[in-house]
Design an enzyme around this catalytic site. Structure first.
Site, PDB file in Angstrom:
ATOM      1  N   CYS A  29      13.551  11.227   5.716  1.00  0.00           N
ATOM      2  CA  CYS A  29      13.840  11.089   6.336  1.00  0.00           C
ATOM      3  C   CYS A  29      15.613  11.470   7.363  1.00  0.00           C
ATOM      4  CB  CYS A  29      13.458   9.988   6.899  1.00  0.00           C
ATOM      5  SG  CYS A  29      14.229   8.446   6.168  1.00  0.00           S
ATOM      6  N   GLY A  37       2.801   5.911  12.103  1.00  0.00           N
ATOM      7  CA  GLY A  37       3.709   4.957  12.347  1.00  0.00           C
ATOM      8  C   GLY A  37       3.607   4.384  13.478  1.00  0.00           C
ATOM      9  N   GLY A  47       7.311   6.048   6.852  1.00  0.00           N
ATOM     10  CA  GLY A  47       6.180   6.765   7.248  1.00  0.00           C
ATOM     11  C   GLY A  47       6.585   8.727   7.971  1.00  0.00           C
ATOM     12  N   SER A  48       5.613   8.779   8.424  1.00  0.00           N
ATOM     13  CA  SER A  48       4.898   9.457   9.353  1.00  0.00           C
ATOM     14  C   SER A  48       4.996   8.883  10.780  1.00  0.00           C
ATOM     15  CB  SER A  48       3.990  10.886   9.230  1.00  0.00           C
ATOM     16  OG  SER A  48       3.003   9.467   9.604  1.00  0.00           O
ATOM     17  N   GLU A  74      10.397  17.681  13.421  1.00  0.00           N
ATOM     18  CA  GLU A  74      10.403  17.771  11.943  1.00  0.00           C
ATOM     19  C   GLU A  74       9.274  18.461  11.615  1.00  0.00           C
ATOM     20  OE1 GLU A  74       9.869  13.280  10.403  1.00  0.00           O
ATOM     21  OE2 GLU A  74      11.390  13.469   9.841  1.00  0.00           O
ATOM     22  N   GLU A 103      10.183   2.733  10.666  1.00  0.00           N
ATOM     23  CA  GLU A 103      11.494   3.804  10.228  1.00  0.00           C
ATOM     24  C   GLU A 103      10.257   4.854   9.997  1.00  0.00           C
ATOM     25  OE1 GLU A 103      14.534   3.740  10.071  1.00  0.00           O
ATOM     26  OE2 GLU A 103      14.920   1.515   9.236  1.00  0.00           O
ATOM     27  N   LYS A 140       0.988  -1.213  -0.091  1.00  0.00           N
ATOM     28  CA  LYS A 140       0.009   0.160   0.141  1.00  0.00           C
ATOM     29  C   LYS A 140       0.971   1.510   0.267  1.00  0.00           C
ATOM     30  CE  LYS A 140      -2.165   2.670   1.834  1.00  0.00           C
ATOM     31  NZ  LYS A 140      -1.867   4.285   2.015  1.00  0.00           N
TER      32      LYS A 140
HETATM   33  C1  UN1 Z   1      14.384   8.351   3.332  1.00  0.00           C
HETATM   34  O1  UN1 Z   1      14.019   9.603   3.514  1.00  0.00           O
HETATM   35  O2  UN1 Z   1      13.081   8.325   4.138  1.00  0.00           O
HETATM   36  O3  UN1 Z   1      20.279   8.268   2.830  1.00  0.00           O
HETATM   37  C2  UN1 Z   1      15.470   8.053   3.292  1.00  0.00           C
HETATM   38  C3  UN1 Z   1      19.699   8.956   2.589  1.00  0.00           C
HETATM   39  C4  UN1 Z   1      18.653   8.044   1.159  1.00  0.00           C
HETATM   40  C5  UN1 Z   1      17.753   7.147   1.197  1.00  0.00           C
HETATM   41  C6  UN1 Z   1      16.592   8.081   2.423  1.00  0.00           C
HETATM   42  N1  UN1 Z   1      19.471   7.273   0.842  1.00  0.00           N
HETATM   43  O4  UN1 Z   1      19.141   9.759   2.150  1.00  0.00           O
END
Ligand code: UN1
Length: 501
Positions: free
Chosen positions: A282, A231, A226-227, A381, A248, A174
Site C-alpha cells: 500500500c 474496506g 486491504g482493498s 491504484e 487502511e 480472518k
Molecule cells: C502495506 O503495504 O500494507 O512501510 C504495509 C512499508 C511497510 C508496511 C507496508 N513497513 O512499506
C-alpha cells in the site's frame, strides 16, 4: 501438498462446520500447497463465542503479564523467522529477503507492544473540588475482529493483534484467502508462547467469513487492511451496526525528485519503492513526479537500474522481484497496460507478463513516461510493478500533483535543499512523508496510515495504534467523605452542569 490447514478456535485446531475447503497455491510455480478450511458464518460464530468466553479472564490478567507473552512471542518468531518467511514466499510470492523483513516487523511490534504491558499510559489531571482525584485510563473493549491482506501476511496482522491483545481484548482473525498457511504458522507461535485458549482465534476463508465477522453483534471493533472496495463494504456494514472501525486501504504514493536531488539515492529508492514486493504494497511508489531539469538523467539511470532486476521465484537466490499474487492481480495489472496506451503514455520499459521467469504470475517491472496527472495510471491504484512518470516545473507544482489524489498514504521528496525539504514536510498532505528516502519502510513505533481515501482517520502502530483497540474510561474518586455541594453554583446545577458534584 501438506495436510488440511485448519481454523484455530477456543484453543483447538478444528475443521470447518460445512466441510468445505479451498486450496492455497504458489504464485511462482502454480503448485498447490495445501487444502484449507473454508469457514462460514457458523465457524465465525464459534470463534466469537470462544473469544467472548476467554475475554472475561484475559481482561483481568495484569497487563505486564500479557506483555510478557508478547515478549515470548517475539523470541519464538525470531527462532522461526526463516521457516515462516519461506512459507510466506511460497504462498504470496515476494522474495525471502522481503518476507524475512515482514516477520521482523512483527517481532519489532511484539517487543514494542510487549513494553506497553508496563505502560499503557493514561493520565491524571487536577480536578475542581478538594479531596477528589481524576484519571483517564485505557480500557479494553472486548472482542476485536481483524481482516487482513496477503501482501504482509504477518506484519500487518501483528500491527492489529498485538496492541489489541496487550490492551486486554481477545481476537478473531480472518486473514486473506491467499495466505492461510502462513497465518496458521503465525498463530502456532501464539500458541507456543502460551496465550490462553480463546484469546487468539483464526477463521480461514473468503469474504463471506469476513462479512459474518463484521456483522457479528459481539464484535464491537473491526480493523481492516486491504482493498478500497472491501474496506468500504466493511465500513458501511459496521457503521450501520454502530461499530468502531479502523481502515487502511489504497495508496497512490509519489516520489518527487527535484533538480538538485542526489541522483544515485533517488534511483535506488524509486526502484525499490516501485518494484519491491512487485509493487504490491500500500506504500509502493506508483507515481514519479520529476522536475524537468533532472528528468533525462533520471530516466536513463532508472532504465539502467530496472534492467538489473531479476524477476523470478522469490525462493531463488538472486531473484529481486517475485510474481504477482494471483491470476486476478495479473489480469488487473495487464489491463492497465492497455489503459496506459489508450491514454497516450509512453512505455519506456516492461509492459507485459514475464514468461521467461517461469509459469507463475510474473510481470515485468514497467515504467511509463509522458504521463499527465489526469491519466488513469496516475490516479488509480494498480498494485503491481508499474511506475508512471509525471514531469513538473517546480516544487510547488510537484506538491500540488502529489496532493491531488484520492489517496494519501505516503509521499517522498529528494532534494539537497533543507528549505525545500521543510516546505514539503509542511505542504505534502499524506499520513507519512519521507525526505531522501523511498515511500516504503515505515517503522512500527510511529503512526501508520493515510489521509483521504486511504483510511478513515485512524492510525496503526505507535501509541496511536492503541487508540483503535481501547476506549477511554474517565474515573473520578471523591475521598472527602462529605457533601461538597455548598461549593457548587446553584445556577449551574439547575442548568444541568453538575461540574464537581
Ligand atoms: C502495506 O503495504 O500494507 O512501510 C504495509 C512499508 C511497510 C508496511 C507496508 N513497513 O512499506
Amino acid at each position: 501438498m501438506t495436510d488440511l490447514v485448519k481454523n484455530y478456535i477456543g484453543g483447538r485446531w478444528v475443521e470447518g462446520r460445512s466441510g468445505q475447503t479451498f486450496e492455497t497455491s504458489n504464485p511462482a510455480t502454480l503448485e498447490v500447497i495445501a487444502p484449507v478450511v473454508r469457514s462460514g458464518a457458523q465457524d465465525v460464530a464459534d470463534a466469537v463465542a470462544a473469544a467472548k468466553s476467554a475475554y472475561s479472564t484475559w481482561r483481568l490478567t495484569p497487563a505486564p503479564r500479557r506483555g510478557e507473552l508478547l515478549f515470548k512471542l517475539a523470541l519464538i518468531l525470531t527462532e522461526r523467522k526463516d521457516d515462516l518467511a519461506r512459507l510466506m514466499t511460497q504462498e504470496m510470492g515476494k522474495t525471502v529477503a522481503e518476507t524475512r523483513g515482514d516477520v521482523q516487523e512483527a517481532i519489532d511490534m511484539a517487543y514494542y507492544m510487549g513494553g506497553e504491558g508496563r505502560r499503557l499510559k493514561g493520565y491524571t489531571a487536577p480536578v475542581e473540588m478538594p479531596n477528589k482525584f481524576g484519571m483517564a485510563l485505557r480500557d479494553s473493549v472486548g472482542i476485536v475482529g481483524l481482516i487482513t491482506p496477503w501482501n504482509f501476511p504477518v506484519a500487518v496482522p501483528s500491527w492489529k493483534m498485538l496492541p489489541a491483545l496487550v490492551a486486554g481484548n481477545t481476537v478473531v482473525w480472518k486473514p486473506s484467502e491467499d495466505t492461510p498457511a502462513s497465518s496458521a504458522m503465525f498463530v502456532q507461535a501464539f500458541i507456543d508462547a502460551g496465550f490462553p485458549a480463546g484469546v487468539v482465534n483464526l477463521v480461514l476463508g473468503y469474504g463471506d467469513a469476513g462479512a459474518a465477522l463484521t456483522e457479528h453483534p459481539d464484535v464491537r471493533i473491526l480493523s481492516f487492511t486491504g482493498s478500497t472496495t472491501t474496506g468500504l463494504a466493511v465500513y458501511s456494514k459496521a457503521a450501520a451496526l454502530g461499530k468502531k472501525v479502523t481502515l487502511e486501504m489504497g495508496g497512490k504514493n509519489a516520489i518527487i525528485v527535484l533538480d538538485d536531488a542526489n541522483l544515485d539515492l533517488a534511483v535506488d529508492a524509486i526502484t525499490w519503492s516501485a518494484y519491491g514486493t512487485t509493487g504490491q504494497r500500500c506504500t509502493a511508489c506508483s507515481r514519479l513526479i520529476v522536475q524537468s531539469g533532472i528528468r533525462p538523467k533520471l530516466t536513463e539511470a532508472l532504465l539502467a537500474k530496472a534492467k538489473t532486476l531479476v524477476v523470478g521465484d522469490g525462493l531463488k537466490e538472486g531473484v529481486t522481484v517475485g510474481p504477482l499474487v494471483n491470476q486476478k492481480a495479473l489480469d488487473k495489472v495487464s489491463a492497465y497496460m492497455d489503459v496506459a496506451r489508450q491514454d497516450g503514455a509512453d512505455l519506456l520499459i516492461g509492459g507485459g507478463r514475464d514468461t521467461q521467469a517461469g509459469p507463475g504470475y510474473f510481470f515485468q517491472p514497467t515504467l511509463f513516461g509522458g504521463v499527465t496527472p489526469a491519466m488513469r495510471i496516475a490516479r488509480e491504484e494498480i498494485f503491481g510493478p508499474v511506475l508512471s512518470m509525471i514531469e513538473v516545473g517546480s516544487l510547488e507544482e510537484a506538491v500540488q500533483v502529489n496532493n491531488d489524489s484520492a489517496y494519501g498514504l505516503s509521499s517522498s521528496i529528494f532534494t539537497e535543499n533543507v528549505n525545500k525539504a521543510f516546505q514539503a514536510i509542511r505542504d505534502l498532505t499524506t499520513g507519512i512523508v519521507y525526505i531522501n528516502h523511498g515511500t516504503t519502510g515505515a517503522e512500527i513505533q510511529f503512526p501508520f496510515g493515510g489521509t483521504r481515501g486511504t483510511g478513515n482517520g485512524m492510525r496503526e502502530a505507535g501509541q496511536a495504534g492503541l487508540d483503535s483497540f481501547t476506549e477511554w474510561k474517565s474515573v473520578y474518586v471523591d475521598f472527602s467523605g462529605r457533601l461538597q455541594r455548598a461549593q457548587i453554583d446553584t445556577d449551574a446545577v439547575l442548568s444541568g452542569d453538575l461540574n464537581g458534584s
